[in-house]
Design a protein around this motif. Structure first.
Motif, PDB file in Angstrom:
ATOM      1  N   SER A 280       0.731  -1.048  -0.009  1.00 46.57           N
ATOM      2  CA  SER A 280       0.055  -0.022   0.024  1.00 46.57           C
ATOM      3  C   SER A 280       1.019   1.493   0.075  1.00 46.57           C
ATOM      4  O   SER A 280       2.084   1.227   0.178  1.00 46.57           O
ATOM      5  CB  SER A 280      -0.987   0.080   1.128  1.00 46.57           C
ATOM      6  OG  SER A 280      -0.141   0.071   2.485  1.00 46.57           O
ATOM      7  N   SER A 281       0.202   2.288  -0.444  1.00 41.31           N
ATOM      8  CA  SER A 281       0.970   3.672  -0.408  1.00 41.31           C
ATOM      9  C   SER A 281       0.123   4.550  -0.718  1.00 41.31           C
ATOM     10  O   SER A 281      -1.164   4.604  -0.756  1.00 41.31           O
ATOM     11  CB  SER A 281       1.931   3.763  -1.606  1.00 41.31           C
ATOM     12  OG  SER A 281       2.823   4.853  -1.703  1.00 41.31           O
ATOM     13  N   SER A 282       0.745   6.102  -0.218  1.00 43.35           N
ATOM     14  CA  SER A 282      -0.179   7.279  -0.292  1.00 43.35           C
ATOM     15  C   SER A 282       0.735   8.422  -0.660  1.00 43.35           C
ATOM     16  O   SER A 282       2.151   8.203  -0.326  1.00 43.35           O
ATOM     17  CB  SER A 282      -1.205   7.605   0.843  1.00 43.35           C
ATOM     18  OG  SER A 282      -0.330   7.608   2.149  1.00 43.35           O
ATOM     19  N   HIS A 307      -3.612   2.910   8.372  1.00 45.21           N
ATOM     20  CA  HIS A 307      -2.288   3.498   8.108  1.00 45.21           C
ATOM     21  C   HIS A 307      -1.987   4.585   7.038  1.00 45.21           C
ATOM     22  O   HIS A 307      -1.548   5.554   7.542  1.00 45.21           O
ATOM     23  CB  HIS A 307      -1.375   2.301   7.800  1.00 45.21           C
ATOM     24  CG  HIS A 307      -0.084   2.552   7.702  1.00 45.21           C
ATOM     25  ND1 HIS A 307       0.941   1.987   8.676  1.00 45.21           N
ATOM     26  CD2 HIS A 307       0.893   3.218   6.665  1.00 45.21           C
ATOM     27  CE1 HIS A 307       2.180   2.374   8.454  1.00 45.21           C
ATOM     28  NE2 HIS A 307       2.187   2.975   7.088  1.00 45.21           N
ATOM     29  N   GLU A 308      -2.833   4.229   6.033  1.00 50.97           N
ATOM     30  CA  GLU A 308      -2.614   5.539   4.979  1.00 50.97           C
ATOM     31  C   GLU A 308      -3.582   6.465   5.094  1.00 50.97           C
ATOM     32  O   GLU A 308      -2.949   7.612   4.747  1.00 50.97           O
ATOM     33  CB  GLU A 308      -2.868   4.723   3.686  1.00 50.97           C
ATOM     34  CG  GLU A 308      -2.075   3.410   3.198  1.00 50.97           C
ATOM     35  CD  GLU A 308      -0.598   3.761   2.908  1.00 50.97           C
ATOM     36  OE1 GLU A 308      -0.177   4.831   3.104  1.00 50.97           O
ATOM     37  OE2 GLU A 308       0.233   2.877   3.073  1.00 50.97           O
ATOM     38  N   HIS A 353       2.275   4.081  12.856  1.00 45.73           N
ATOM     39  CA  HIS A 353       2.191   3.298  14.257  1.00 45.73           C
ATOM     40  C   HIS A 353       1.326   3.530  15.261  1.00 45.73           C
ATOM     41  O   HIS A 353       0.765   2.613  15.851  1.00 45.73           O
ATOM     42  CB  HIS A 353       3.520   2.928  14.339  1.00 45.73           C
ATOM     43  CG  HIS A 353       4.443   2.022  13.316  1.00 45.73           C
ATOM     44  ND1 HIS A 353       4.651   2.471  12.072  1.00 45.73           N
ATOM     45  CD2 HIS A 353       4.953   0.867  13.554  1.00 45.73           C
ATOM     46  CE1 HIS A 353       5.474   1.790  11.631  1.00 45.73           C
ATOM     47  NE2 HIS A 353       5.551   0.685  12.426  1.00 45.73           N
ATOM     48  N   ILE A 354       1.487   4.790  15.697  1.00 43.33           N
ATOM     49  CA  ILE A 354       0.512   4.990  16.830  1.00 43.33           C
ATOM     50  C   ILE A 354      -0.973   5.091  16.699  1.00 43.33           C
ATOM     51  O   ILE A 354      -1.844   4.598  17.373  1.00 43.33           O
ATOM     52  CB  ILE A 354       0.946   6.592  17.315  1.00 43.33           C
ATOM     53  CG1 ILE A 354       2.280   6.742  17.864  1.00 43.33           C
ATOM     54  CG2 ILE A 354      -0.219   7.128  18.233  1.00 43.33           C
ATOM     55  CD1 ILE A 354       2.362   6.089  19.340  1.00 43.33           C
ATOM     56  N   GLY A 355      -1.211   5.344  15.239  1.00 41.14           N
ATOM     57  CA  GLY A 355      -2.724   5.305  14.745  1.00 41.14           C
ATOM     58  C   GLY A 355      -3.175   3.805  14.881  1.00 41.14           C
ATOM     59  O   GLY A 355      -4.339   3.568  14.510  1.00 41.14           O
ATOM     60  N   ASP A 457       5.962   5.729   4.781  1.00 42.80           N
ATOM     61  CA  ASP A 457       6.511   4.492   5.294  1.00 42.80           C
ATOM     62  C   ASP A 457       5.713   3.286   5.222  1.00 42.80           C
ATOM     63  O   ASP A 457       4.634   3.652   5.247  1.00 42.80           O
ATOM     64  CB  ASP A 457       7.003   4.819   6.771  1.00 42.80           C
ATOM     65  CG  ASP A 457       7.994   5.912   7.020  1.00 42.80           C
ATOM     66  OD1 ASP A 457       9.215   5.663   6.648  1.00 42.80           O
ATOM     67  OD2 ASP A 457       7.768   6.895   7.299  1.00 42.80           O
ATOM     68  N   ALA A 458       6.430   2.241   5.132  1.00 37.93           N
ATOM     69  CA  ALA A 458       5.739   1.043   4.878  1.00 37.93           C
ATOM     70  C   ALA A 458       5.117   0.641   6.133  1.00 37.93           C
ATOM     71  O   ALA A 458       5.295   0.845   7.381  1.00 37.93           O
ATOM     72  CB  ALA A 458       6.428   0.131   4.209  1.00 37.93           C
TER      73      ALA A 458
END
Length: 477
Positions: A280-282, A307-308, A353-355, A457-458
């Motif tokens: 995935s990416s954004s 994440h995204e 990561h916190i999310g 980041d991935a």
């Protein structure tokens, strides 16, 4: 095109954003910031093109600018809908980089001429019915929010008359309600956007409506190969996967699902990684778009969405205000990437990561069997990596702005709420921790200013098992 608008975020808004618990008013401010930013980019494109390529401007683009002005005057909200088409941001930045000589200019003629089709789409959305003839550039008509038309047959010019496009004795309609005829030549069919719509599964659950962007010429910006036009079978598979994911996310944390529904407006299908691995990416240039490879596991697809969309929220914030020193060139190791990251990339990945902590904590407590074990592993991995990265950020306090230092403090509090200890003693600007009685604290916040954001980041992969803390039931203010 309009009077300046003040954008304000409170200290509570910033804290909630840092904890990945943004309130709706804060997200609305960030979206307004994206509108303002793109208006500035569009005006900058027009001014720069007039000055640097006056002949090309007059011949290929001036009519598009006039359509934009008319559309904005007729219906500003409709114009802004087209302006916020995710990949319009990619197009604007590409044009400006080429005009300023900081990016490739080989496709500038095509990119600049697309201001006319952008303006035509905006005018249609604003209730106007423009009519104009254009030379055929690369065989593709780009009409943001309306679709893409491939011009087959070797035509030299194309006629746009309201909602119809005509060339070489062919005519197609741009109406969103138009159904595709499977017997029609694919090359003559307008690639109108298809949508994934998921109605609320419960009274408190939000509705999701996402456009599948599988034909936009500016969508190949995510660092992975994109998929071509989706077949009906692939589209049905996406609908099923998103429905199951949305049901799970709405059940576990409806407040975060509402945030995702606000931030996520487009899906760009990616090709799977080696051995079918998900990816995935954004990018902050395509606000609203999430690129992802097919993922059958609703837990993992939910992780991708969270994440995204976390990246999208942070990117829209860092388009307005610096969190790290834009001139800092230091690189740092983090647990989720093999390559050293700039400090802005460390902060971006840490925030993502916190999310995920609340999501994996709730999943571990709510689900059972293999899903609960996976959630425990993910929670441990995300929390451990986030705590390590927070220590990196705190050691480099001198390269954080006052906004960034405040942001890191709130992320640290969130990590510790889930049992992942961070050394939160005040940090001296030299990067060394100091005794709590020493000089510390966050200075006054600086005004907003537009900056670039770091690369995304991935997402994490796997981890050891851990007993998660109980989920937090309410969001911050």
């Amino acid at each position: 095109m309009s009077e300046p608008v003040a954008l304000r975020l409170t200290a509570e808004d910033l804290a909630a954003l840092a904890r990945s618990r943004p309130a709706a008013p804060a997200l609305a401010v960030l979206r307004r910031g994206q509108v303002s930013r793109r208006l500035l980019l569009l005006k900058g494109l027009a001014d720069t093109a007039r000055r640097t390529v006056p002949e090309a401007w007059a011949r290929d683009a001036a009519a598009g600018w006039e359509l934009c002005v008319r559309a904005y005057a007729a219906d500003p909200r409709a114009f802004e809908r087209v302006l916020l088409h995710p990949h319009a941001g990619v197009w604007l930045r590409r044009c400006l980089r080429a005009l300023h000589g900081t990016g490739p200019g080989a496709d500038l003629a095509v990119d600049l001429a697309r201001l006319v089709t952008f303006g035509h789409a905006a005018a249609l959305r604003a209730g106007l019915r423009p009519a104009l003839s254009l030379p055929v550039r690369d065989g593709t008509l780009w009409l943001p929010t309306l679709g893409v038309v491939r011009l087959s047959g070797g035509a030299n010019s194309v006629r746009l008359d309201g909602w119809t496009v005509a060339w070489a004795e062919r005519t197609v309609s741009l109406r969103e309600s138009r159904r595709e005829n499977p017997r029609e030549d694919e090359r003559e069919r307008p690639f109108t956007p298809r949508r994934l719509v998921v109605p609320p599964s419960a009274p408190a659950a939000p509705r999701l409506s996402v456009t599948v962007e599988d034909a936009d010429p500016y969508r190949d910006v995510y660092g992975f190969p994109v998929q071509p036009r989706q077949s009906p079978a692939r589209l049905a598979a996406w609908q099923s996967a998103v429905e199951r994911t949305w049901e799970l996310l709405s059940e576990l944390m409806p407040e975060r699902a509402a945030d995702c529904a606000f931030l996520w407006s487009a899906l760009v299908p990616l090709r799977p990684g080696p051995r079918g691995r998900g990816r995935s990416s954004s990018t902050h240039e395509a606000y609203g778009a999430l690129a992802a490879a097919p993922q059958r596991d609703p837990l993992l697809l939910a992780e991708t969405v969270l994440h995204e969309t976390g990246h999208l929220a942070l990117g829209s914030l860092t388009d307005l205000v610096d969190l790290t020193d834009p001139y800092d060139r230091t690189l740092h190791r983090v647990g989720w990437r093999p390559d050293p990251r700039p400090l802005g990339g460390v902060l971006t990945g840490t925030h993502a990561h916190i999310g995920l902590l609340d999501f994996w904590s709730r999943a571990a407590h709510t689900l059972g069997g293999a899903q609960a074990r996976l959630a425990e592993q993910r929670l441990r991995l995300c929390g451990t990596q986030a705590a390590g990265a927070l220590r990196v950020l705190r050691r480099n306090r001198a390269a954080l702005t006052s906004w960034g230092a405040c942001f890191v403090e709130h992320m640290s509090e969130e990590a510790e709420a889930y049992g992942f200890r961070v050394d939160r003693r005040p940090v001296h600007p030299s990067g060394q921790a100091v005794h709590p009685s020493g000089q510390s604290g966050v200075r006054g916040l600086t005004p907003f200013r537009v900056v670039r954001t770091a690369a995304e980041d991935a997402p994490p992969s796997s981890a050891a098992r851990v007993r998660p803390p109980p989920p937090r039931s309410t969001r911050s203010a």
